[in-house]
Design a protein around this motif. Structure first.
Motif, mmCIF file in Angstrom:
data_model
loop_
_atom_site.group_PDB
_atom_site.id
_atom_site.type_symbol
_atom_site.label_atom_id
_atom_site.label_comp_id
_atom_site.label_asym_id
_atom_site.label_seq_id
_atom_site.Cartn_x
_atom_site.Cartn_y
_atom_site.Cartn_z
ATOM 1 N N THR A 1 -12.227 -2.211 -1.360
ATOM 2 C CA THR A 1 -11.221 -1.676 -2.282
ATOM 3 C C THR A 1 -10.807 -2.714 -3.332
ATOM 4 O O THR A 1 -10.404 -3.880 -3.009
ATOM 5 C CB THR A 1 -9.871 -1.036 -1.513
ATOM 6 O OG1 THR A 1 -10.330 -0.147 -0.725
ATOM 7 C CG2 THR A 1 -8.906 -0.468 -2.299
ATOM 8 N N ASN B 1 -13.546 1.914 -3.926
ATOM 9 C CA ASN B 1 -12.112 2.489 -4.013
ATOM 10 C C ASN B 1 -11.374 1.568 -4.943
ATOM 11 O O ASN B 1 -11.516 0.403 -5.310
ATOM 12 C CB ASN B 1 -11.527 2.588 -2.589
ATOM 13 C CG ASN B 1 -12.206 3.480 -1.725
ATOM 14 O OD1 ASN B 1 -13.165 3.166 -1.252
ATOM 15 N ND2 ASN B 1 -11.463 4.655 -1.366
ATOM 16 N N LEU B 2 -10.672 2.569 -5.486
ATOM 17 C CA LEU B 2 -9.551 1.586 -6.469
ATOM 18 C C LEU B 2 -8.317 2.156 -6.281
ATOM 19 O O LEU B 2 -8.047 3.459 -6.073
ATOM 20 C CB LEU B 2 -9.883 2.073 -7.979
ATOM 21 C CG LEU B 2 -11.099 1.532 -8.643
ATOM 22 C CD1 LEU B 2 -11.001 2.056 -10.165
ATOM 23 C CD2 LEU B 2 -10.906 -0.158 -8.829
ATOM 24 N N TYR C 1 -4.254 1.552 -7.960
ATOM 25 C CA TYR C 1 -3.397 1.181 -8.987
ATOM 26 C C TYR C 1 -2.011 0.689 -8.158
ATOM 27 O O TYR C 1 -1.101 1.218 -8.342
ATOM 28 C CB TYR C 1 -3.190 2.193 -10.032
ATOM 29 C CG TYR C 1 -4.314 2.569 -10.992
ATOM 30 C CD1 TYR C 1 -5.481 3.038 -10.385
ATOM 31 C CD2 TYR C 1 -4.221 2.189 -12.302
ATOM 32 C CE1 TYR C 1 -6.627 3.319 -11.164
ATOM 33 C CE2 TYR C 1 -5.484 2.574 -13.166
ATOM 34 C CZ TYR C 1 -6.454 2.958 -12.740
ATOM 35 O OH TYR C 1 -7.592 3.376 -13.604
ATOM 36 N N VAL D 1 -8.259 5.720 -16.381
ATOM 37 C CA VAL D 1 -8.894 6.446 -14.994
ATOM 38 C C VAL D 1 -9.909 7.534 -15.613
ATOM 39 O O VAL D 1 -10.988 7.570 -15.089
ATOM 40 C CB VAL D 1 -7.825 7.333 -14.540
ATOM 41 C CG1 VAL D 1 -8.401 8.394 -13.726
ATOM 42 C CG2 VAL D 1 -6.851 6.568 -13.770
ATOM 43 N N PHE E 1 -16.569 6.917 -10.781
ATOM 44 C CA PHE E 1 -15.767 7.074 -9.661
ATOM 45 C C PHE E 1 -15.455 8.488 -9.334
ATOM 46 O O PHE E 1 -15.389 9.210 -10.076
ATOM 47 C CB PHE E 1 -14.583 6.531 -9.809
ATOM 48 C CG PHE E 1 -14.765 5.011 -9.427
ATOM 49 C CD1 PHE E 1 -14.555 4.555 -7.861
ATOM 50 C CD2 PHE E 1 -14.837 4.036 -10.527
ATOM 51 C CE1 PHE E 1 -14.506 3.184 -7.984
ATOM 52 C CE2 PHE E 1 -14.949 2.664 -10.006
ATOM 53 C CZ PHE E 1 -14.711 2.375 -8.763
ATOM 54 N N THR F 1 -12.784 11.235 -8.237
ATOM 55 C CA THR F 1 -11.259 11.208 -8.184
ATOM 56 C C THR F 1 -10.881 11.095 -6.689
ATOM 57 O O THR F 1 -9.605 10.625 -6.622
ATOM 58 C CB THR F 1 -10.842 12.765 -8.413
ATOM 59 O OG1 THR F 1 -11.349 13.656 -7.627
ATOM 60 C CG2 THR F 1 -11.331 13.037 -10.009
ATOM 61 N N ILE G 1 -9.738 7.066 -6.081
ATOM 62 C CA ILE G 1 -8.844 6.560 -7.013
ATOM 63 C C ILE G 1 -7.514 7.060 -6.494
ATOM 64 O O ILE G 1 -7.325 8.182 -6.339
ATOM 65 C CB ILE G 1 -9.064 6.618 -8.477
ATOM 66 C CG1 ILE G 1 -10.461 6.316 -8.991
ATOM 67 C CG2 ILE G 1 -8.022 6.246 -9.437
ATOM 68 C CD1 ILE G 1 -10.853 6.506 -10.261
ATOM 69 N N VAL H 1 -6.100 12.703 -8.835
ATOM 70 C CA VAL H 1 -6.362 11.428 -7.999
ATOM 71 C C VAL H 1 -5.551 11.405 -7.038
ATOM 72 O O VAL H 1 -4.498 12.417 -6.962
ATOM 73 C CB VAL H 1 -6.263 10.279 -9.021
ATOM 74 C CG1 VAL H 1 -7.256 10.230 -10.139
ATOM 75 C CG2 VAL H 1 -4.719 10.066 -9.611
#
Ligand code: SAH
Length: 349
Positions: free
Chosen positions: A102, A154-155, A157, A174, A185, A187, A190, A211
């Motif tokens: 991540t 994985n991301l 924010y 995004v 990626f 959805t 994220i 997301v």
């Protein structure tokens, strides 16, 4: 001023390409060089003829961030300190777990939400990051992953800044990251985390973009919440909860309620009960984390015993609850610890 093409989602890049009088397919080529292959130099784009590359290099630019420092921990977490073109430094964190990697990305230089338990808030806001600067962090994340034989999966924010205080920058980044010709990626991989910015949540609910959503709840009463999170005066708890209950979630998705446990502030048995009933009033799951202290932090984390009792009280009310281990806290890369310590190598401008 050169146009920053790395900040443009595909539709905007297509429009720019058309306006510049180029063939339509050039947009695909340029997008996939920058966002798919991570190329930031025009002269490396070998399927564009040299005169075209030269022309583009004069008119357009690709935003990049320069790796200033990398700090690694024994648990495998790594914090990258990255410098923007105008000399600001921001941070992003890579967090390897058993089956996933991540990356935690920043959306602003500093933050103006003022949460008293968060180190970034103490910096104040300098400026928003552009979409190109947000995706540049991911480019560094991908390079880090490759160097470590991993794949970025994985991301989140959840770095410096409030994503909805930089709504357009966040959403455009995004969109870029979702593009098939870019990183592509899903959805589901994220997550946007918000302080509880109701205007941003309402706007997002009208977008054609799903997301994962995480909300930093951190208190169960308005009174406590507004003392530790001043933004709660503007976006009160009850209004926030109503917004979340109405939020149009895709099936099988749940909102993550994040809760930083702070000793003597929000960790009582009554808090656990109220947190459980809030969680049960919407499709959600709870992420608990003990406070990560930082220099000058006026609070401390509860004991492990107190933390476990809190977790059990919430779970006993049939709520999905996860106690997050803090990762990277020894290099100040843990949640709420992203703030640059002034030092001799600080980039001046
Ligand atoms: N502004 C966004 C994203 C950044 S904060 C937001 O508020 O969600 C990311 C997460 O770190 C939030 O859930 C926040 O509550 C948590 N956090 C902040 N300071 C912390 C600290 N000192 N210890 C542990 N978690 C913290």
């Amino acid at each position: 001023m050169k146009t920053a093409v790395s900040s443009l989602p595909m539709s905007a890049l297509q429009a720019l390409v058309a306006k510049a009088g180029l063939e339509r397919f050039r947009a695909d080529q340029i997008f996939s060089w920058i966002h798919g292959r991570g190329v930031t130099r025009w002269d490396a784009m070998t399927n564009l003829a040299r005169p075209l590359r030269e022309r583009l290099a004069e008119e357009w630019m690709i935003e990049d961030l320069v790796l200033d420092r990398q700090l690694d921990t024994e648990d495998g977490t790594s914090k990258l300190v990255l410098a923007t073109g105008d000399g600001h430094r921001i941070e992003t964190v890579l967090i390897p777990e058993e089956r996933k990697l991540t990356q935690c990305v920043s959306t602003q230089v500093g933050c103006r939400m003022g949460c008293r338990f968060c180190a970034t808030a103490q910096l104040g806001l300098t400026r928003n990051l552009t979409p190109g600067e947000i995706v540049a962090q991911v480019r560094h994340g991908v390079a880090w992953a490759e160097a470590h034989g991993m794949r970025l999966s994985n991301l989140v924010y959840m770095g410096m800044g409030e994503p909805f205080d930089n709504y357009d920058g966040t959403l455009d980044s995004v969109r870029i990251l979702l593009e098939p010709l870019g990183r592509h990626f899903s959805t589901r991989k994220i997550t946007i985390s918000t302080v509880g910015h109701i205007d941003g949540l309402s706007r997002l609910s009208r977008e054609d973009l799903q997301v994962n959503l995480a909300v930093s709840l951190n208190a169960t009463t308005q009174q406590v919440r507004e003392t530790i999170m001043p933004a709660s005066k503007r976006w009160p708890l009850q209004a926030l909860l109503e917004t979340l209950r109405r939020f149009p979630l895709e099936k099988r998705r749940r909102i993550t309620l994040e809760y930083v446990l702070i000793d003597g502030v929000n960790d009582s048995d009554e808090d656990a009960e109220r947190l459980a009933s809030i969680a049960r009033s919407m499709r959600s799951k709870v992420n608990l984390i003990r406070l990560n202290p930082f220099v000058g932090c006026p609070f401390s984390p509860p004991t492990v015993k107190r933390t476990e009792r809190f977790e059990q009280l919430v779970r006993a009310r049939n709520v999905t609850v996860i106690l997050r281990r803090s990762r990277g806290s020894e290099i100040a890369a843990g949640c709420g610890q992203l703030a640059l310590q002034p030092g001799p190598d600080r980039t001046s401008h």
